[in-house]
Design a protein around this motif. Sequence first.
Motif, PDB file in Angstrom:
ATOM      1  N   PRO A   1      11.710 -31.789-104.837  1.00  0.00           N
ATOM      2  CA  PRO A   1      11.541 -33.014-105.631  1.00  0.00           C
ATOM      3  C   PRO A   1      11.220 -34.248-104.795  1.00  0.00           C
ATOM      4  O   PRO A   1      11.051 -35.330-105.350  1.00  0.00           O
ATOM      5  CB  PRO A   1      12.902 -33.163-106.313  1.00  0.00           C
ATOM      6  N   HIS A   2      11.145 -34.115-103.474  1.00  0.00           N
ATOM      7  CA  HIS A   2      10.923 -35.276-102.604  1.00  0.00           C
ATOM      8  C   HIS A   2       9.708 -35.064-101.700  1.00  0.00           C
ATOM      9  O   HIS A   2       9.838 -35.039-100.471  1.00  0.00           O
ATOM     10  CB  HIS A   2      12.166 -35.553-101.768  1.00  0.00           C
ATOM     11  N   PRO A   3       8.537 -34.932-102.258  1.00  0.00           N
ATOM     12  CA  PRO A   3       7.343 -34.758-101.422  1.00  0.00           C
ATOM     13  C   PRO A   3       6.983 -36.060-100.725  1.00  0.00           C
ATOM     14  O   PRO A   3       7.369 -37.145-101.168  1.00  0.00           O
ATOM     15  CB  PRO A   3       6.267 -34.375-102.442  1.00  0.00           C
ATOM     16  N   PRO A   4       6.260 -35.982 -99.643  1.00  0.00           N
ATOM     17  CA  PRO A   4       5.820 -37.210 -98.973  1.00  0.00           C
ATOM     18  C   PRO A   4       4.894 -38.017 -99.880  1.00  0.00           C
ATOM     19  O   PRO A   4       4.064 -37.454-100.593  1.00  0.00           O
ATOM     20  CB  PRO A   4       5.094 -36.711 -97.726  1.00  0.00           C
ATOM     21  N   PHE A   5       5.065 -39.332 -99.837  1.00  0.00           N
ATOM     22  CA  PHE A   5       4.242 -40.239-100.632  1.00  0.00           C
ATOM     23  C   PHE A   5       3.048 -40.637 -99.772  1.00  0.00           C
ATOM     24  O   PHE A   5       3.170 -41.423 -98.836  1.00  0.00           O
ATOM     25  CB  PHE A   5       5.045 -41.463-101.056  1.00  0.00           C
ATOM     26  N   VAL A   6       1.907 -40.082-100.088  1.00  0.00           N
ATOM     27  CA  VAL A   6       0.743 -40.142 -99.210  1.00  0.00           C
ATOM     28  C   VAL A   6      -0.320 -41.071 -99.777  1.00  0.00           C
ATOM     29  O   VAL A   6      -0.596 -41.051-100.985  1.00  0.00           O
ATOM     30  CB  VAL A   6       0.135 -38.736 -99.028  1.00  0.00           C
ATOM     31  N   THR A   7      -0.907 -41.862 -98.914  1.00  0.00           N
ATOM     32  CA  THR A   7      -2.145 -42.568 -99.221  1.00  0.00           C
ATOM     33  C   THR A   7      -3.161 -42.162 -98.163  1.00  0.00           C
ATOM     34  O   THR A   7      -2.917 -42.322 -96.966  1.00  0.00           O
ATOM     35  CB  THR A   7      -1.963 -44.093 -99.207  1.00  0.00           C
ATOM     36  N   TRP A   8      -4.271 -41.613 -98.605  1.00  0.00           N
ATOM     37  CA  TRP A   8      -5.302 -41.151 -97.688  1.00  0.00           C
ATOM     38  C   TRP A   8      -6.075 -42.339 -97.116  1.00  0.00           C
ATOM     39  O   TRP A   8      -5.971 -43.448 -97.634  1.00  0.00           O
ATOM     40  CB  TRP A   8      -6.243 -40.189 -98.408  1.00  0.00           C
ATOM     41  N   PRO A   9      -6.847 -42.129 -96.081  1.00  0.00           N
ATOM     42  CA  PRO A   9      -7.627 -43.239 -95.490  1.00  0.00           C
ATOM     43  C   PRO A   9      -8.464 -43.974 -96.536  1.00  0.00           C
ATOM     44  O   PRO A   9      -9.015 -43.366 -97.458  1.00  0.00           O
ATOM     45  CB  PRO A   9      -8.520 -42.525 -94.468  1.00  0.00           C
ATOM     46  N   GLY A  10      -8.507 -45.304 -96.392  1.00  0.00           N
ATOM     47  CA  GLY A  10      -9.272 -46.114 -97.328  1.00  0.00           C
ATOM     48  C   GLY A  10      -8.573 -46.328 -98.655  1.00  0.00           C
ATOM     49  O   GLY A  10      -9.206 -46.772 -99.617  1.00  0.00           O
ATOM     50  N   GLY A  11      -7.275 -46.018 -98.727  1.00  0.00           N
ATOM     51  CA  GLY A  11      -6.543 -46.190 -99.974  1.00  0.00           C
ATOM     52  C   GLY A  11      -6.795 -45.103-100.993  1.00  0.00           C
ATOM     53  O   GLY A  11      -6.417 -45.237-102.168  1.00  0.00           O
ATOM     54  N   VAL A  12      -7.405 -44.005-100.588  1.00  0.00           N
ATOM     55  CA  VAL A  12      -7.732 -42.914-101.499  1.00  0.00           C
ATOM     56  C   VAL A  12      -6.453 -42.224-101.973  1.00  0.00           C
ATOM     57  O   VAL A  12      -5.543 -41.954-101.186  1.00  0.00           O
ATOM     58  CB  VAL A  12      -8.672 -41.904-100.799  1.00  0.00           C
ATOM     59  N   LYS A  13      -6.395 -41.930-103.264  1.00  0.00           N
ATOM     60  CA  LYS A  13      -5.238 -41.254-103.854  1.00  0.00           C
ATOM     61  C   LYS A  13      -5.443 -39.748-103.975  1.00  0.00           C
ATOM     62  O   LYS A  13      -4.479 -38.990-103.962  1.00  0.00           O
ATOM     63  CB  LYS A  13      -4.961 -41.836-105.240  1.00  0.00           C
ATOM     64  N   LEU A  14      -6.687 -39.332-104.134  1.00  0.00           N
ATOM     65  CA  LEU A  14      -6.969 -37.905-104.285  1.00  0.00           C
ATOM     66  C   LEU A  14      -8.083 -37.512-103.323  1.00  0.00           C
ATOM     67  O   LEU A  14      -9.227 -37.950-103.470  1.00  0.00           O
ATOM     68  CB  LEU A  14      -7.386 -37.580-105.727  1.00  0.00           C
ATOM     69  N   ALA A  15      -7.729 -36.687-102.347  1.00  0.00           N
ATOM     70  CA  ALA A  15      -8.710 -36.166-101.393  1.00  0.00           C
ATOM     71  C   ALA A  15      -9.274 -34.872-101.958  1.00  0.00           C
ATOM     72  O   ALA A  15      -8.562 -33.867-102.070  1.00  0.00           O
ATOM     73  CB  ALA A  15      -8.054 -35.908-100.043  1.00  0.00           C
ATOM     74  N   VAL A  16     -10.536 -34.903-102.343  1.00  0.00           N
ATOM     75  CA  VAL A  16     -11.194 -33.724-102.909  1.00  0.00           C
ATOM     76  C   VAL A  16     -11.951 -33.020-101.794  1.00  0.00           C
ATOM     77  O   VAL A  16     -12.862 -33.594-101.195  1.00  0.00           O
ATOM     78  CB  VAL A  16     -12.159 -34.113-104.052  1.00  0.00           C
TER      79      VAL A  16
END
Length: 310
Positions: A19-34
């Motif tokens: 229930p405690h996954p890391p809270f990630v923001t990808w480079p450039g503020g991206v929320k979803l890395a496809v």
Amino acid sequence: MPTDPQQAAQPRDFVGYGPHPPFVTWPGGVKLAVNLVLNYEEGSEYNWLEDGRNDNWGEYNLASSPPVRDLGTETHFEYGSRAGVWRLARLFDRYDIPVTFSACAVALERNPPLVEWMKARRHDLMGHGLRWIDYTTMERAEEERHLHQAIALYEKLLDKRPIGWNCRSLPSVNTRDLLVEEGCFLYHSDPCNDDLPYFLDHRGTEILVVPYSKTLNDSRYLVAPGYSNPRDFAEDCRAAIDYMLSEAGETGGRMLTIGIHARWTGQPNRASGLREVIEHVQQSDGAAFMRREDIARFWHANHARFEQRG
């Protein structure tokens, strides 16, 4: 119960981040890395002349194959290398997106023009085996030989080696051992068990897993239940993209893998579905295409700083 201790050497993990996954923001503020993965296998599959058997993953997923040379399936594979991969290459160039090539070494060797095209582009390489064959029951020494031959061939063709690895569908119980022992892999992608990269301890060595996924995969054009037309593929991908973006404020960023193949999505009707997906990603605030190598390097460099919420 397995009698071979190697069969039990990799314990299963049903909890992961919990229930405690890391809270990630990808480079450039991206929320979803496809991560769009082109699996390039044409020319390295099972075939009668080299193996005395045929592959069953051409345009039809055949339950059995006649005990003679299957020219129909062979030419379905050839469509991917002769026409399909170039249709996809034009699509990638037109929309200027980064793609991960999960390519078998022998498949690349048999298509020199594709190798030259790849060397002129910014796409990354993920190792996909010497050939597109089953490693599940292969003897350890034989799998090790294949691994080293593949790396040598990648280096000869592309002047670089892959830093990630993904087998044909099913790794063997020796695959992870061999990747760790080889020592120069940044990540491996055989597991399909998470939406985020994670580290695991393999016999005292830490290794990064960048999970793969067979959910958004064009092989579903050939299996049931699956995709009956390109709209099914596009809508399935759009639904996943939109849902993951909608929950990103609560969960943090995630990664999403979309797997395609030159012989299938390289067909003009199915390429139209991929085009819709590319346009949807580019029009979705917070989503962006990322190479698998960049995802892995970002995780290595930043994972210790990720906040945990939940």
